[in-house]
Write an enzyme that holds these catalytic residues in place. Structure first.
Site, PDB file in Angstrom:
ATOM      1  N   GLU A 186      -1.686  -8.731   4.054  1.00  0.00           N
ATOM      2  CA  GLU A 186      -1.569  -8.784   5.479  1.00  0.00           C
ATOM      3  C   GLU A 186      -2.970  -9.245   6.126  1.00  0.00           C
ATOM      4  OE1 GLU A 186      -1.442  -5.946   4.418  1.00  0.00           O
ATOM      5  OE2 GLU A 186      -2.239  -4.519   5.772  1.00  0.00           O
ATOM      6  N   CYS A 196       0.767  -1.231   0.151  1.00  0.00           N
ATOM      7  CA  CYS A 196       0.035   0.044  -0.105  1.00  0.00           C
ATOM      8  C   CYS A 196       0.834   1.171   0.046  1.00  0.00           C
ATOM      9  CB  CYS A 196      -1.010   0.096   1.113  1.00  0.00           C
ATOM     10  SG  CYS A 196      -2.452   1.136   0.887  1.00  0.00           S
ATOM     11  N   HIS A 241      -3.696  -5.141   0.227  1.00  0.00           N
ATOM     12  CA  HIS A 241      -3.439  -5.483   1.599  1.00  0.00           C
ATOM     13  C   HIS A 241      -3.368  -6.768   1.967  1.00  0.00           C
ATOM     14  CE1 HIS A 241      -3.036  -1.435   3.534  1.00  0.00           C
ATOM     15  NE2 HIS A 241      -3.796  -1.053   2.849  1.00  0.00           N
TER      16      HIS A 241
END
Ligand code: MN
Length: 250
Positions: free
Chosen positions: A223, A113, A221
């Site tokens: 994660e 990001c 994203h």
């Protein structure tokens, strides 16, 4: 997330294990730390007030750049700051120095990001400051809702590191849905980098440096999916490369 600082609450739950490669991570949220730990790394949360550059990298085998505020447009020679652009110059200065030092050393880098934006600027590229203003026909790239909500699909270019890491996650058209949430994006790509994925509206969603041991930036994203492993391949790729770096320097 402007103003957020390092969060070390989760890293303390990971038992220190000196066989694990150490990944430097400034400004993490817990999901980044869990994703790294699950992939086999020992996260090292950087404290800019104590962890001087480039010396701190002597103890690190890779770098993870995380999400956050916008990069100061002065840093990519854009004289006008868009009204929506929110900057944290102290963080910019630290992370750009960190990124350049890591690139100089050939350390593995995964950038997420804001991280891909930092990576592109640190390497000499520029950014779109506000997608809705500059590209009104663009898809919604920041739809709101749950962190793992899919915003749009991306087209992943075959024969890229990203395509290899995502492997079976891609459909037969090399597409996958991603949870991007951003209002800026890579504009002029940095020298030596390639585009590895775009959204259907042409917005750049991933870049990589093909000549580096491991240097990949993604606009979404991954994660947030650490529990399901949907994008675990990205973190495993970083950690595998960091393991080789650790052996090389042993
Ligand atoms: Mn997007």
């Amino acid at each position: 997330m402007p103003g957020s600082g390092p969060d070390v609450t989760r890293s303390a739950t990971a038992a220190a294990d000196e066989t694990r490669p150490v990944i430097a991570v400034p400004w993490p949220t817990p999901d980044y730390l869990d994703a790294l730990t699950r992939a086999g790394a020992e996260p090292r949360v950087l404290d800019p007030s104590k962890d001087d550059l480039p010396a701190v990298l002597d103890a690190c085998d890779g770098v993870l750049l995380t999400g956050g505020a916008d990069v100061d447009p002065v840093l990519y020679a854009d004289p006008e700051r868009h009204p929506t652009t929110v900057v944290d110059r102290a963080r910019d200065d630290y992370e750009i120095a960190l990124t350049r030092a890591a690139l100089d050393r050939g350390l593995p880098i995964l950038a997420i990001c804001r991280g891909v934006q930092v990576l592109n600027v640190a390497a000499g590229g520029s950014l779109v400051q506000d997608l809705p203003s500059e590209q009104p026909a663009a898809l919604p790239h920041k739809p709101g809702g749950a962190p793992d909500r899919v915003a749009h699909e991306i087209d992943v270019r075959p024969d890229t590191r990203l395509a290899r890491l995502l492997g079976g996650r891609l459909d037969t058209s090399h597409r996958v849905g991603v949870n991007s949430r951003h209002h800026q994006s890579v504009k002029k790509i940095a020298p030596g980098f390639h585009v590895s994925a775009t959204a259907p509206d042409g917005v750049i969603e991933a870049i990589e440096q093909p000549d580096a041991p491991f240097c990949l930036g993604v606009q979404w994203h991954p994660e947030n999916f650490w529990r399901t492993g949907t994008f675990a391949g990205l973190f495993e790729g970083l950690v595998d490369a960091a393991r080789l770096e650790k052996l090389r320097r042993a």
